[in-house]
Design a protein around this motif. Structure first.
Motif, PDB file in Angstrom:
ATOM      1  N   LEU A  64       3.761  12.271 -11.357  1.00  0.00           N
ATOM      2  CA  LEU A  64       4.695  11.124 -11.656  1.00  0.00           C
ATOM      3  C   LEU A  64       5.944  10.921 -10.609  1.00  0.00           C
ATOM      4  O   LEU A  64       6.413   9.837 -10.469  1.00  0.00           O
ATOM      5  N   GLN A  65       6.256  11.905 -10.089  1.00  0.00           N
ATOM      6  CA  GLN A  65       7.307  11.883  -8.939  1.00  0.00           C
ATOM      7  C   GLN A  65       6.937  11.173  -7.827  1.00  0.00           C
ATOM      8  O   GLN A  65       7.712  10.319  -7.192  1.00  0.00           O
ATOM      9  N   SER A  66       5.710  11.507  -7.258  1.00  0.00           N
ATOM     10  CA  SER A  66       5.314  10.527  -6.148  1.00  0.00           C
ATOM     11  C   SER A  66       5.224   9.001  -6.296  1.00  0.00           C
ATOM     12  O   SER A  66       5.396   8.265  -5.535  1.00  0.00           O
ATOM     13  N   ALA A  67       4.732   8.843  -7.727  1.00  0.00           N
ATOM     14  CA  ALA A  67       4.831   7.334  -8.054  1.00  0.00           C
ATOM     15  C   ALA A  67       6.085   7.028  -8.212  1.00  0.00           C
ATOM     16  O   ALA A  67       6.266   5.756  -7.839  1.00  0.00           O
ATOM     17  N   ALA A  68       6.959   7.638  -8.501  1.00  0.00           N
ATOM     18  CA  ALA A  68       8.380   7.280  -8.463  1.00  0.00           C
ATOM     19  C   ALA A  68       9.082   7.002  -7.265  1.00  0.00           C
ATOM     20  O   ALA A  68       9.576   5.841  -6.876  1.00  0.00           O
ATOM     21  N   GLY A  87      -5.155  -3.320   3.878  1.00  0.00           N
ATOM     22  CA  GLY A  87      -6.108  -4.361   3.809  1.00  0.00           C
ATOM     23  C   GLY A  87      -6.353  -4.700   2.341  1.00  0.00           C
ATOM     24  O   GLY A  87      -5.676  -5.135   1.476  1.00  0.00           O
ATOM     25  N   ARG A  88      -7.584  -4.169   1.740  1.00  0.00           N
ATOM     26  CA  ARG A  88      -8.018  -4.539   0.350  1.00  0.00           C
ATOM     27  C   ARG A  88      -6.890  -3.572  -0.466  1.00  0.00           C
ATOM     28  O   ARG A  88      -6.980  -3.848  -1.934  1.00  0.00           O
ATOM     29  N   ASN A  89      -6.315  -2.700  -0.080  1.00  0.00           N
ATOM     30  CA  ASN A  89      -5.462  -1.852  -0.767  1.00  0.00           C
ATOM     31  C   ASN A  89      -4.031  -2.216  -0.801  1.00  0.00           C
ATOM     32  O   ASN A  89      -3.101  -1.400  -1.366  1.00  0.00           O
ATOM     33  N   GLY A  90      -3.743  -3.301  -0.142  1.00  0.00           N
ATOM     34  CA  GLY A  90      -2.156  -3.690  -0.156  1.00  0.00           C
ATOM     35  C   GLY A  90      -1.834  -3.939   1.515  1.00  0.00           C
ATOM     36  O   GLY A  90      -2.600  -3.337   2.210  1.00  0.00           O
ATOM     37  N   ALA A 133       0.934  -1.200   0.190  1.00  0.00           N
ATOM     38  CA  ALA A 133      -0.169  -0.205   0.092  1.00  0.00           C
ATOM     39  C   ALA A 133       0.896   1.200  -0.093  1.00  0.00           C
ATOM     40  O   ALA A 133       1.735   1.220   0.643  1.00  0.00           O
ATOM     41  N   PRO A 134       0.449   2.334  -0.662  1.00  0.00           N
ATOM     42  CA  PRO A 134       1.150   3.582  -0.736  1.00  0.00           C
ATOM     43  C   PRO A 134       1.179   3.792   0.572  1.00  0.00           C
ATOM     44  O   PRO A 134       0.095   3.886   1.299  1.00  0.00           O
ATOM     45  N   SER A 135       2.209   4.828   1.056  1.00  0.00           N
ATOM     46  CA  SER A 135       2.334   5.510   2.472  1.00  0.00           C
ATOM     47  C   SER A 135       0.966   6.308   2.789  1.00  0.00           C
ATOM     48  O   SER A 135       0.668   7.039   2.003  1.00  0.00           O
ATOM     49  N   GLY A 136       0.415   6.104   3.861  1.00  0.00           N
ATOM     50  CA  GLY A 136      -0.762   6.952   4.147  1.00  0.00           C
ATOM     51  C   GLY A 136      -2.078   6.733   3.784  1.00  0.00           C
ATOM     52  O   GLY A 136      -3.164   6.843   3.914  1.00  0.00           O
ATOM     53  N   LEU A 138       6.941  -8.282  -5.401  1.00  0.00           N
ATOM     54  CA  LEU A 138       5.915  -7.153  -4.766  1.00  0.00           C
ATOM     55  C   LEU A 138       5.188  -6.578  -5.712  1.00  0.00           C
ATOM     56  O   LEU A 138       5.755  -6.630  -6.832  1.00  0.00           O
ATOM     57  N   MET A 139       4.096  -6.229  -5.548  1.00  0.00           N
ATOM     58  CA  MET A 139       3.192  -5.497  -6.531  1.00  0.00           C
ATOM     59  C   MET A 139       2.789  -4.127  -6.161  1.00  0.00           C
ATOM     60  O   MET A 139       2.676  -3.810  -4.793  1.00  0.00           O
ATOM     61  N   GLY A 140       3.134  -2.818  -6.807  1.00  0.00           N
ATOM     62  CA  GLY A 140       2.816  -1.672  -6.295  1.00  0.00           C
ATOM     63  C   GLY A 140       1.730  -1.161  -7.285  1.00  0.00           C
ATOM     64  O   GLY A 140       1.873  -1.094  -8.636  1.00  0.00           O
ATOM     65  N   MET A 141       0.851  -0.253  -6.812  1.00  0.00           N
ATOM     66  CA  MET A 141      -0.448   0.396  -7.541  1.00  0.00           C
ATOM     67  C   MET A 141      -0.138   1.983  -6.912  1.00  0.00           C
ATOM     68  O   MET A 141      -0.719   2.222  -5.855  1.00  0.00           O
ATOM     69  N   ALA A 142       0.386   2.770  -7.848  1.00  0.00           N
ATOM     70  CA  ALA A 142       0.428   4.263  -7.247  1.00  0.00           C
ATOM     71  C   ALA A 142      -0.857   4.963  -7.092  1.00  0.00           C
ATOM     72  O   ALA A 142      -1.761   4.589  -8.006  1.00  0.00           O
ATOM     73  N   LEU A 143      -1.013   5.824  -6.431  1.00  0.00           N
ATOM     74  CA  LEU A 143      -2.241   6.683  -6.226  1.00  0.00           C
ATOM     75  C   LEU A 143      -2.210   7.772  -7.448  1.00  0.00           C
ATOM     76  O   LEU A 143      -1.076   7.972  -7.690  1.00  0.00           O
ATOM     77  N   PRO A 144      -3.273   8.139  -7.703  1.00  0.00           N
ATOM     78  CA  PRO A 144      -3.304   9.141  -8.560  1.00  0.00           C
ATOM     79  C   PRO A 144      -2.571  10.272  -8.092  1.00  0.00           C
ATOM     80  O   PRO A 144      -2.629  10.686  -6.953  1.00  0.00           O
TER      81      PRO A 144
END
Length: 225
Positions: A165-169, A130-133, A123-126, A156-162
């Motif tokens: 692109l820097q936050s995704a990186a 659970g269902r989001n990782g 799950a992305p920080s914050g 591992l799998m990662g799904m970045a939040l909208p």
């Protein structure tokens, strides 16, 4: 003209983008056929794709059965939230489950004798877990538990939040670091809108829907793969 007549050109463009981002042809392209008919799988196979993914069990199962009946040689990934009551059906068809986030899911998979590849979703920080990782602190616990149960946890799998692109990186870099600390080999990071960023941060596979097949409506989906 087929709705997927331009797929080979789209695929070549994706591969060129992967190379520009620092990746190689070894990066696994997972074609997300969510909301698309079996014709999309046929087109993908004809274009040289092998790995396909679905978000929902009720789409995966009938599509996988049709593909099997038609003799197509594909590897299915499951990339949606895990519902334990549907795991038995999913496990019959998929080679990779990318969205493990709880110990109880690992235990259910062990009980079912699942032998395919497993990835833990981070799950992305914050973001709610659970269902989001799983949150970053739980990743090593889940990987160790999976191995303890004899499961094939490989990455591992990662799904970045909208967002930017820097936050995704930054997020993908965190996922990669977590996996390297655990000596994992697979990193599923990046979708149609950010796969170049995922590749730049070390993705070994990317999950692409609209980049390959175009956009189709789906009232249930909140985010296009």
């Amino acid at each position: 003209m087929s709705a997927y007549a331009d797929l080979e050109g789209r695929l070549e463009q994706v591969r060129a983008e992967i190379r520009r981002a620092g990746g190689t042809d070894a990066v696994r392209i997972v074609a997300v056929t969510k909301t698309h008919p079996v014709a999309a799988v046929h087109a993908g196979v004809s274009a040289g794709l092998v790995e396909f993914a679905e978000n929902y069990a009720d789409e995966l199962v009938p599509k996988a059965e049709q593909v099997l009946d038609q003799g197509l040689d594909v590897r299915w990934h499951y990339i949606g939230a895990i519902q334990r009551r549907r795991l038995r059906h999913i496990c019959r068809y998929v080679s990779v489950i990318e969205t493990v986030s709880r110990e109880v899911e690992l235990e259910s998979l062990s009980d079912l004798g699942y032998e395919g590849e497993l990835l833990v979703q981070v799950a992305p920080s914050g973001h709610p877990t659970g269902r989001n990782g799983a949150d970053a602190e739980q990743v090593s616990v889940l990987v160790a538990r999976g191995w303890e149960l004899g499961l094939n946890v490989v990455g591992l799998m990662g799904m970045a939040l909208p967002g930017s692109l820097q936050s995704a990186a930054d997020y993908f870099a965190q996922v990669r670091r977590l996996g390297e600390d655990l000596h994992l080999r697979e990193y599923s990071m990046g979708m149609s809108g950010d796969y170049q960023v995922g590749v730049a941060q070390g993705a070994t596979m990317v999950r692409l829907g609209s980049a390959l097949f175009g956009v189709r409506g789906d009232a249930r989906a909140t985010k296009e793969q």
